[in-house]
Scaffold this active site. Structure first.
Site, PDB file in Angstrom:
ATOM      1  CB  SER A   3      76.717  21.828  47.634  1.00 47.76           C
ATOM      2  OG  SER A   3      77.020  20.463  47.574  1.00 47.76           O
ATOM      3  CG  HIS A   6      75.439  25.997  46.138  1.00 49.75           C
ATOM      4  ND1 HIS A   6      74.592  26.107  47.210  1.00 49.75           N
ATOM      5  CD2 HIS A   6      75.511  24.679  45.844  1.00 49.75           C
ATOM      6  CE1 HIS A   6      74.190  24.904  47.575  1.00 49.75           C
ATOM      7  NE2 HIS A   6      74.723  24.017  46.759  1.00 49.75           N
ATOM      8  CE  LYS A  56      70.382  24.281  46.751  1.00 47.87           C
ATOM      9  NZ  LYS A  56      71.142  23.229  46.087  1.00 47.87           N
TER      10      LYS A  56
HETATM   11  C1  LIG Z   1      70.651  21.809  45.858  1.00 48.43           C
HETATM   12  C2  LIG Z   1      71.466  21.267  44.744  1.00 48.43           C
HETATM   13  C3  LIG Z   1      70.872  20.557  43.698  1.00 48.43           C
HETATM   14  C4  LIG Z   1      69.429  20.177  43.705  1.00 48.43           C
HETATM   15  O1  LIG Z   1      68.600  21.248  43.438  1.00 48.43           O
HETATM   16  P1  LIG Z   1      67.110  21.240  44.026  1.00 48.43           P
HETATM   17  O2  LIG Z   1      66.407  22.249  43.202  1.00 48.43           O
HETATM   18  O3  LIG Z   1      67.217  21.566  45.458  1.00 48.43           O
HETATM   19  O4  LIG Z   1      66.584  19.848  43.801  1.00 48.43           O
HETATM   20  C5  LIG Z   1      71.674  20.172  42.630  1.00 48.43           C
HETATM   21  N1  LIG Z   1      72.987  20.423  42.635  1.00 48.43           N
HETATM   22  C6  LIG Z   1      73.601  21.069  43.641  1.00 48.43           C
HETATM   23  C7  LIG Z   1      75.057  21.325  43.570  1.00 48.43           C
HETATM   24  C8  LIG Z   1      72.851  21.492  44.732  1.00 48.43           C
HETATM   25  O5  LIG Z   1      73.457  22.105  45.748  1.00 48.43           O
END
Ligand SMILES: *Cc1c(COP(=O)(O)O)cnc(C)c1O
Length: 406
Positions: free
Chosen positions: A187, A215, A246
């Site tokens: 990330s 992602h 996302k």
């Molecule tokens: C954003 C993210 C999460 C968490 O997901 P949310 O739905 O925002 O709680 C988990 N793992 C990774 C790699 C992330 O980037």
């Protein structure tokens, strides 16, 4: 006593340039956004910070589906899934997500969660009891780390993408249950895990491979089916976690896996059981998002995003070649996450502030989110950016580079 103690620690963080500040957005998530910081009036900024990689967060089909879902299913779910909060909208979305993942995980069943953080807090504690071992990349997302720590399993971490170390750890492990846990797209760096090689290791050492595709879901692979599709993987050993806030533009997450694993989560995973189900309208909007992802619109958005990523990397490479003394570097990333690594915490803040003065919003990311000495600007691109937007960012960085050079 407590307040004094906390105030002292807050001061120490400030001295190390580690204080985090929120900005308040006064308009929907988009490249052009009205944002305010700390009591100042909102101003128009060109933002490079969201994870809305395809520009779906404010897509008319999704906002319409959210409104329609609220009309049909109400504002709230009223209870947890196992009590009375599980609605038709959740059930339908889970069936769609299971079908979405079926080419990569035979007979997959999918389970919808309120957030990706909660899905990761559910997984490891439910699957890896005392005596199990979890193998984790050092740069895994905080939620994977927290899930592993909450489980009673032994945690073994390996250096980023170092599969030689991972294999050594696997070969000397005598746990009956072994879980390899990884981000698919890291990330803060944007690089990819070598999932085919990791799946081969999982098969060789009778381990399970847990893939967090926060992602990758929506952006990688044909129709945005995610990193497993991108690599053409198919195995019952895969446990997949995709997030829906996302690239998918809405909220929530899901785990797709062998039906027995998912049934075990339903029966035992505390972050699934002891929380109110997300509003059904959210699930309804995610269903609309899946249609957009798989459509021609989705394909065009992914193609435009890939074009912008290549453009930004070319332009930044030229800029860094012109200013080698700044010591900036790009990560080995071909995804929408394009960190510009600056190194020093204060330098990253100065650079972010210089961009802010030019109306460009690019967050500085500092430890503990990234390793010490690798503070960076985390530039994220979206299909809703234009070529002109990217060139404005490059120009802003060039101006800042000149200022910092003297
Ligand atoms: C954003 C993210 C999460 C968490 O997901 P949310 O739905 O925002 O709680 C988990 N793992 C990774 C790699 C992330 O980037």
């Amino acid at each position: 006593m407590l307040i004094e103690h906390l105030n002292r620690q807050l001061r120490e963080r400030a001295e190390q340039a580690l204080t985090r500040n929120r900005r308040t957005a006064a308009s929907p998530c988009a490249p052009q956004q009205r944002v305010a910081r700390d009591g100042q009036p909102a101003r128009e900024m060109l933002a490079f910070c969201s994870n809305d990689y395809l520009g779906l967060a404010n897509h008319p089909a999704l906002t319409a589906a959210l409104a329609e879902g609220a009309q049909r299913f109400g504002a709230g779910s009223g209870a947890s899934h196992l009590v009375s909060g599980h609605s038709l909208a959740h059930a339908r979305l889970e069936a769609e997500l299971a079908a979405w993942m079926a080419p990569n995980i035979p007979n997959a069943r999918a389970l919808y969660f309120c957030t990706g953080y909660m899905a990761n807090m559910a997984l490891a504690p439910a699957l890896a009891a005392q005596g199990a071992t979890i193998f984790a990349d050092r740069l895994n997302h905080a939620s994977l780390v927290d899930g592993a720590l909450l489980s009673k399993a032994t945690l073994q971490r390996y250096a980023h993408r170092n599969l030689v170390v991972l294999e050594r750890q696997l070969s000397s492990c005598d746990s009956a249950i072994k879980l390899i846990v990884t981000d698919a797209v890291f990330s803060m760096d944007g690089d990819l895990a070598d999932l085919p090689a990791m799946l081969a290791l999982a098969e060789k050492y009778d381990a399970w491979l847990v893939v967090d595709d926060a992602h990758g879901f929506g952006v990688l692979g044909a129709q945005g089916r995610g990193s497993l599709a991108q690599f053409g993987l198919c195995s019952e050993r895969l446990i997949y976690m995709g997030t829906l806030g996302k690239a998918a533009g809405v909220a929530g997450a899901f785990i797709a896996a062998h039906p027995t694993i998912v049934e075990w989560l339903v029966q035992t995973a505390r972050p699934y059981i002891y929380t109110t189900a997300a509003p059904p309208a959210i699930a309804h909007a995610v269903s609309a998002s899946l249609l957009v992802l798989a459509s021609e619109d989705g394909t065009q958005r992914r193609a435009h995003l890939a074009h912008l990523v290549a453009l930004l990397r070319r332009q930044l490479t030229l800029l860094m070649d012109a200013h080698p003394s700044l010591g900036w570097s790009l990560a080995d990333s071909h995804t929408a996450i394009q960190p510009l690594i600056v190194g020093d915490n204060a330098a990253a803040l100065v650079l972010s502030a210089a961009l802010e003065r030019q109306g460009l919003w690019v967050p500085a990311i500092r430890p503990p989110t990234v390793p010490v000495g690798t503070a960076r600007l985390r530039i994220t691109l979206s299909a809703s950016h234009s070529v002109h937007d990217v060139l404005r960012l490059v120009h802003g960085l060039a101006m800042a580079a000149q200022d910092m050079h003297v």
